[in-house]
Design a protein around this motif. Structure first.
Motif, PDB file in Angstrom:
ATOM      1  N   GLN A 157     -51.545-110.775 -23.926  1.00 37.52           N
ATOM      2  CA  GLN A 157     -52.829-110.941 -23.254  1.00 37.52           C
ATOM      3  C   GLN A 157     -53.629-109.648 -23.366  1.00 37.52           C
ATOM      4  O   GLN A 157     -53.057-108.563 -23.377  1.00 37.52           O
ATOM      5  CB  GLN A 157     -52.623-111.334 -21.796  1.00 37.52           C
ATOM      6  N   LYS A 158     -54.957-109.789 -23.456  1.00 36.65           N
ATOM      7  CA  LYS A 158     -55.807-108.612 -23.578  1.00 36.65           C
ATOM      8  C   LYS A 158     -56.918-108.695 -22.534  1.00 36.65           C
ATOM      9  O   LYS A 158     -57.121-109.725 -21.906  1.00 36.65           O
ATOM     10  CB  LYS A 158     -56.448-108.563 -24.968  1.00 36.65           C
ATOM     11  N   CYS A 164     -56.563-113.007 -25.968  1.00 40.00           N
ATOM     12  CA  CYS A 164     -55.141-112.750 -26.277  1.00 40.00           C
ATOM     13  C   CYS A 164     -54.902-112.749 -27.787  1.00 40.00           C
ATOM     14  O   CYS A 164     -55.733-113.205 -28.559  1.00 40.00           O
ATOM     15  CB  CYS A 164     -54.262-113.815 -25.627  1.00 40.00           C
ATOM     16  N   LEU A 210     -54.266-122.761 -24.225  1.00 41.03           N
ATOM     17  CA  LEU A 210     -54.742-121.462 -23.729  1.00 41.03           C
ATOM     18  C   LEU A 210     -55.894-121.651 -22.748  1.00 41.03           C
ATOM     19  O   LEU A 210     -55.949-121.018 -21.704  1.00 41.03           O
ATOM     20  CB  LEU A 210     -55.173-120.575 -24.900  1.00 41.03           C
ATOM     21  N   ILE A 222     -56.716-118.689 -20.305  1.00 42.00           N
ATOM     22  CA  ILE A 222     -56.453-117.443 -21.030  1.00 42.00           C
ATOM     23  C   ILE A 222     -57.488-117.356 -22.147  1.00 42.00           C
ATOM     24  O   ILE A 222     -57.475-118.142 -23.085  1.00 42.00           O
ATOM     25  CB  ILE A 222     -55.028-117.434 -21.615  1.00 42.00           C
TER      26      ILE A 222
END
Ligand code: GTP
Ligand code: K
Ligand code: MG
Length: 376
Positions: free
Chosen positions: A194-195, A229, A221, A226
């Motif tokens: 994850q970013k 990522c 996702l 999310i």
């Protein structure tokens, strides 16, 4: 009366019943009395098991199923998982210096009891645990606590009573799966990171996906909200496997099935069990001392520990005191195994053995070098 007092009462009653039942061979009523006594003892045992099971209930409603607090120690941890009275405590008492109470009634063991298996120079922590009940994972009994401890294991032993239903293994597997343990499965080769920003970067290297696709992955996702990522898929995984990786809650743990009490079944049954067994099934009898060596060997093999020896300059290697490590261990792990501060003063290591590029000559290596079994 509290549960503990009730248990005490029953135990007293049981010992009174046993004393009072000594048979007089000349007495025509002896047979009758003994049947009645057995029945009475049976009822008492059932009551005892019921109260002891209550002792295992979580203290308050909604209490989280935290694991029992036993510190990890030694080179690896092996957990004994099974229904009540399959012989878990008997095995611990037999193979380690620890005595865990053995009883002919269910729920004898109420907490985690650690023992140390010394094998091939390794110190392996063997954990005896309370018997689990069906639906343990849903919180019945203290089962959830037991299965939570299993999550911390390097190897799980599914212990089974040969004289009881063949369903046991399946049922144990269901309970362990329910808390996210994947037995004898390898972690899918997927990288997920994850970013904070940057959107979804999806890379599918080298393999053709036949069981899921990029669109499904992206939809999943989104479902989990999310948005940033890195995803790298390196094998032909299923959608479920992708979700496993995403949630990160799965534990991939090797397991052995240990069928105990084989002294209590016929040769035919034994033979058919042997035929059904995979390479990961071991049959033993704690009572008759059968198969224990086979079990220990299998534990050692499944743990896949790596033994590394040290040597002083100008001397031969010290073969009496190996350092045991997980597969994939590096020189840095070796340093920690010798002394806590060694890695911080480290310059280089000389390695002899399979991991040396110049084997049988040594190689000069750094902290990140991976060692192999029997390296010096
Ligand atoms: N016939 C036979 N009986 C065994 C064997 N191993 C253990 N037992 C008996 O099985 C009963 C239960 O043994 P335990 O070691 O207390 O079983 P456990 O799995 O620890 O039980 P809980 O702690 O109650 O879950 C005892 O009466 C043991 O003597 C075996 O190999 N053969
Ligand atoms: K028992
Ligand atoms: Mg026990």
């Amino acid at each position: 009366m509290g549960i503990l007092e009730k248990i005490e009462e029953i135990e007293k009653e049981m010992s009174r019943t046993k004393v009072g039942s000594s048979k007089d061979p000349g007495d025509p009523d002896a047979e009758l009395i003994s049947t009645a006594t057995e029945y009475h003892l049976g009822t008492l045992k059932a009551k005892l098991a019921k109260y002891r099971a209550q002792l295992l209930e979580p203290e308050k409603k909604g209490a989280k199923g935290e694991g029992f607090e036993v510190l990890k120690s030694g080179d690896a941890r092996v957990c004994l998982i099974g229904f009540p009275s399959v012989g878990k405590s008997t095995l611990l008492s037999k193979t380690t210096k620890t005595e865990s109470v053995v009883g002919a009634y269910e729920f004898t063991t109420l907490t985690a009891i650690p023992g140390v298996l010394e094998y091939e120079g390794a110190r392996i922590q063997l954990l005896d645990l309370p018997g689990i009940v069906q639906d343990a994972a849903k919180g019945r009994g203290r089962g959830r606590q037991v299965v939570s401890v299993a999550k911390t294991a390097d190897l799980i032993i599914l212990m089974i009573d040969a004289t009881k239903s063949a369903e046991q293994k399946k049922l144990l597997e269901i309970e362990l799966e329910a808390v996210g343990i994947r037995l004898n499965a390898r972690k899918p080769d997927v990288v997920f990171k994850q970013k904070a920003a940057g959107g979804v970067s999806y890379i599918n290297c080298t393999v053709k996906l036949t069981q899921t696709d990029e669109r499904t992955v992206r939809t999943i996702l989104q479902t989990y909200r999310i948005h940033n990522c890195d995803v790298m898929i390196r094998e032909d995984i299923t959608t479920d496997e992708f979700i496993d990786v995403l949630l990160g809650t799965r534990k991939y743990i090797p397991a052995l099935t240990c069928i105990n009490k084989i002294d209590g079944v016929s040769m035919e049954t034994l033979d058919s069990m042997a035929r059904q067994g995979d390479g990961k099934t071991v049959m033993i009898s704690c009572e008759m001392d059968l198969g224990i060596d086979w079990l220990l060997e299998s534990i050692w093999r499944e743990l896949g520990l790596v033994k590394v020896y040290t040597k002083r300059r100008g001397e031969g290697p010290d073969l009496s005191d190996p350092i045991c490590l997980r597969q994939g261990a590096t020189i840095e792990t070796v340093c920690h195994g010798i002394h806590r501060s060694l890695a911080s003063h480290f310059k280089y290591a000389l390695v002899w053995g399979k991991s040396s590029k110049f084997n049988p000559q040594p190689q000069k290596v750094g902290l990140t070098h991976s060692v192999q079994d029997e390296d010096v």
